[in-house]
Design a protein around this motif. Structure first.
Motif, PDB file in Angstrom:
ATOM      1  N   MET A   1       0.947  61.696   3.285  1.00 41.07           N
ATOM      2  CA  MET A   1       1.795  61.727   4.458  1.00 41.07           C
ATOM      3  C   MET A   1       3.199  62.155   4.034  1.00 41.07           C
ATOM      4  N   VAL A   2       3.742  63.175   4.698  1.00 41.63           N
ATOM      5  CA  VAL A   2       5.055  63.698   4.374  1.00 41.63           C
ATOM      6  C   VAL A   2       5.958  63.557   5.594  1.00 41.63           C
ATOM      7  N   TRP A   3       7.148  63.022   5.377  1.00 41.01           N
ATOM      8  CA  TRP A   3       8.151  62.964   6.428  1.00 41.01           C
ATOM      9  C   TRP A   3       9.505  63.151   5.778  1.00 41.01           C
ATOM     10  N   GLN A   4      10.448  63.545   6.571  1.00 42.10           N
ATOM     11  CA  GLN A   4      11.790  63.769   6.063  1.00 42.10           C
ATOM     12  C   GLN A   4      12.747  62.780   6.710  1.00 42.10           C
ATOM     13  N   THR A   5      13.809  62.470   6.009  1.00 43.81           N
ATOM     14  CA  THR A   5      14.808  61.568   6.547  1.00 43.81           C
ATOM     15  C   THR A   5      15.421  62.147   7.819  1.00 43.81           C
ATOM     16  N   SER A   6      15.508  63.471   7.914  1.00 42.60           N
ATOM     17  CA  SER A   6      16.064  64.090   9.123  1.00 42.60           C
ATOM     18  C   SER A   6      15.224  63.748  10.345  1.00 42.60           C
ATOM     19  N   THR A   7      13.921  63.597  10.154  1.00 39.50           N
ATOM     20  CA  THR A   7      13.044  63.211  11.264  1.00 39.50           C
ATOM     21  C   THR A   7      13.378  61.800  11.722  1.00 39.50           C
ATOM     22  N   LEU A   8      13.514  60.890  10.771  1.00 35.84           N
ATOM     23  CA  LEU A   8      13.859  59.516  11.120  1.00 35.84           C
ATOM     24  C   LEU A   8      15.260  59.436  11.711  1.00 35.84           C
ATOM     25  N   ASN A   9      16.170  60.231  11.181  1.00 39.39           N
ATOM     26  CA  ASN A   9      17.530  60.259  11.702  1.00 39.39           C
ATOM     27  C   ASN A   9      17.554  60.765  13.145  1.00 39.39           C
ATOM     28  N   SER A  10      16.723  61.743  13.453  1.00 40.35           N
ATOM     29  CA  SER A  10      16.632  62.247  14.832  1.00 40.35           C
ATOM     30  C   SER A  10      16.153  61.150  15.771  1.00 40.35           C
ATOM     31  N   PHE A  11      15.177  60.395  15.324  1.00 47.62           N
ATOM     32  CA  PHE A  11      14.689  59.277  16.141  1.00 47.62           C
ATOM     33  C   PHE A  11      15.796  58.246  16.336  1.00 47.62           C
TER      34      PHE A  11
ATOM     35  N   SER B   1      21.890  57.052  21.723  1.00 46.22           N
ATOM     36  CA  SER B   1      22.487  57.669  22.899  1.00 46.22           C
ATOM     37  C   SER B   1      22.345  56.739  24.094  1.00 46.22           C
ATOM     38  N   THR B   2      23.448  56.490  24.785  1.00 49.60           N
ATOM     39  CA  THR B   2      23.398  55.576  25.925  1.00 49.60           C
ATOM     40  C   THR B   2      22.503  56.119  27.033  1.00 49.60           C
ATOM     41  N   GLU B   3      22.437  57.433  27.147  1.00 46.61           N
ATOM     42  CA  GLU B   3      21.566  58.026  28.163  1.00 46.61           C
ATOM     43  C   GLU B   3      20.162  58.260  27.639  1.00 46.61           C
ATOM     44  N   ARG B   4      19.949  58.021  26.356  1.00 40.33           N
ATOM     45  CA  ARG B   4      18.670  58.273  25.691  1.00 40.33           C
ATOM     46  C   ARG B   4      18.183  59.703  25.951  1.00 40.33           C
ATOM     47  N   LYS B   5      19.060  60.648  25.698  1.00 42.47           N
ATOM     48  CA  LYS B   5      18.710  62.056  25.863  1.00 42.47           C
ATOM     49  C   LYS B   5      18.667  62.708  24.493  1.00 42.47           C
ATOM     50  N   PHE B   6      17.656  63.501  24.270  1.00 37.89           N
ATOM     51  CA  PHE B   6      17.531  64.181  22.998  1.00 37.89           C
ATOM     52  C   PHE B   6      18.676  65.173  22.793  1.00 37.89           C
ATOM     53  N   SER B   7      19.218  65.710  23.886  1.00 36.33           N
ATOM     54  CA  SER B   7      20.320  66.662  23.757  1.00 36.33           C
ATOM     55  C   SER B   7      21.564  65.991  23.170  1.00 36.33           C
ATOM     56  N   ARG B   8      21.812  64.743  23.501  1.00 36.03           N
ATOM     57  CA  ARG B   8      22.954  64.005  22.933  1.00 36.03           C
ATOM     58  C   ARG B   8      22.740  63.774  21.429  1.00 36.03           C
ATOM     59  N   ALA B   9      21.533  63.419  21.066  1.00 31.87           N
ATOM     60  CA  ALA B   9      21.223  63.240  19.644  1.00 31.87           C
ATOM     61  C   ALA B   9      21.399  64.556  18.901  1.00 31.87           C
ATOM     62  N   ALA B  10      20.964  65.642  19.510  1.00 31.21           N
ATOM     63  CA  ALA B  10      21.094  66.964  18.882  1.00 31.21           C
ATOM     64  C   ALA B  10      22.554  67.306  18.639  1.00 31.21           C
ATOM     65  N   GLU B  11      23.417  67.020  19.608  1.00 31.28           N
ATOM     66  CA  GLU B  11      24.852  67.280  19.430  1.00 31.28           C
ATOM     67  C   GLU B  11      25.387  66.520  18.223  1.00 31.28           C
ATOM     68  N   ARG B  12      25.018  65.270  18.095  1.00 28.29           N
ATOM     69  CA  ARG B  12      25.496  64.440  16.988  1.00 28.29           C
ATOM     70  C   ARG B  12      24.943  64.906  15.642  1.00 28.29           C
ATOM     71  N   LEU B  13      23.731  65.449  15.653  1.00 27.07           N
ATOM     72  CA  LEU B  13      23.092  65.891  14.417  1.00 27.07           C
ATOM     73  C   LEU B  13      23.431  67.332  14.058  1.00 27.07           C
ATOM     74  N   GLY B  14      24.013  68.067  15.011  1.00 24.59           N
ATOM     75  CA  GLY B  14      24.343  69.464  14.752  1.00 24.59           C
ATOM     76  C   GLY B  14      23.131  70.374  14.747  1.00 24.59           C
ATOM     77  N   CYS B  15      22.157  70.065  15.594  1.00 27.31           N
ATOM     78  CA  CYS B  15      20.975  70.924  15.709  1.00 27.31           C
ATOM     79  C   CYS B  15      20.646  71.084  17.195  1.00 27.31           C
ATOM     80  N   SER B  16      19.575  71.778  17.479  1.00 26.36           N
ATOM     81  CA  SER B  16      19.202  72.008  18.871  1.00 26.36           C
ATOM     82  C   SER B  16      18.379  70.843  19.420  1.00 26.36           C
ATOM     83  N   GLN B  17      18.353  70.747  20.732  1.00 29.17           N
ATOM     84  CA  GLN B  17      17.540  69.726  21.396  1.00 29.17           C
ATOM     85  C   GLN B  17      16.075  69.951  21.075  1.00 29.17           C
ATOM     86  N   ALA B  18      15.667  71.206  20.970  1.00 28.03           N
ATOM     87  CA  ALA B  18      14.268  71.517  20.656  1.00 28.03           C
ATOM     88  C   ALA B  18      13.893  71.003  19.263  1.00 28.03           C
TER      89      ALA B  18
END
Length: 120
Positions: free
Chosen positions: A1-11, A17-34
Motif C-alpha cells: 500500500m502506497v500513500w503520500q503525506t500530501s494525500t493525508l494533508n489534503s484530507f 475548512s469551515t465550509e468543508r469545501k475542497f476548493s478552500r483546502a486547495a487554496e491553502r495547499l497551493g494546488c487545484s480543487q481537482a
C-alpha cells in the motif's frame, strides 16, 4: 500500500475548512480543487471507506472520516516537524524560472508582481 503525506494533508486541510469545501483546502495547499478531490478519492479507495458525505453544495465528514481525522492530523504534524527540523535555516537562495514571455506576460502585468520581476 502506497500513500503520500500530501494525500493525508489534503484530507486534513479539507476538514479544517469551515465550509468543508475542497476548493478552500486547495487554496491553502497551493494546488487545484481537482487535485484535492483526486487525492481524497484515492485515499477513500485505499481505505475502502467514504471519508466525506457529499451533496451538491456541501461536504460533511462521514463517520469513517471523523474516526481517522485525529490520526491523520498526528501523521501530518509529525511529518512537518521532522522536515522543519532538517530544513530550518538551510533552504536559501534564489529561484529562477524560464517561462515564455507570451505565456507569463498577463500575470506579470499586475503591478505587485511586475515590480519584483527582472527580465533577462
Amino acid at each position: 500500500m502506497v500513500w503520500q503525506t500530501s494525500t493525508l494533508n489534503s484530507f486534513g486541510r479539507s476538514c479544517q475548512s469551515t465550509e468543508r469545501k475542497f476548493s478552500r483546502a486547495a487554496e491553502r495547499l497551493g494546488c487545484s480543487q481537482a487535485t484535492v478531490t483526486l487525492r481524497i478519492q484515492g485515499l477513500e479507495r485505499i481505505l475502502g471507506e467514504k471519508l466525506f458525505d457529499r451533496t451538491y453544495h456541501q461536504v460533511k465528514l462521514s463517520l469513517a472520516g471523523r474516526d481517522i481525522l485525529p490520526r491523520v492530523q498526528t501523521i501530518v504534524d509529525q511529518h512537518d516537524m521532522l522536515f522543519d527540523g532538517f530544513w530550518r535555516g538551510k533552504v536559501t537562495g534564489k529561484v529562477r524560472l524560464g517561462i515564455a514571455k507570451d505565456y507569463v506576460q498577463p500575470i506579470l502585468s499586475r503591478p505587485t508582481i511586475a515590480s519584483r520581476w527582472k527580465q533577462c
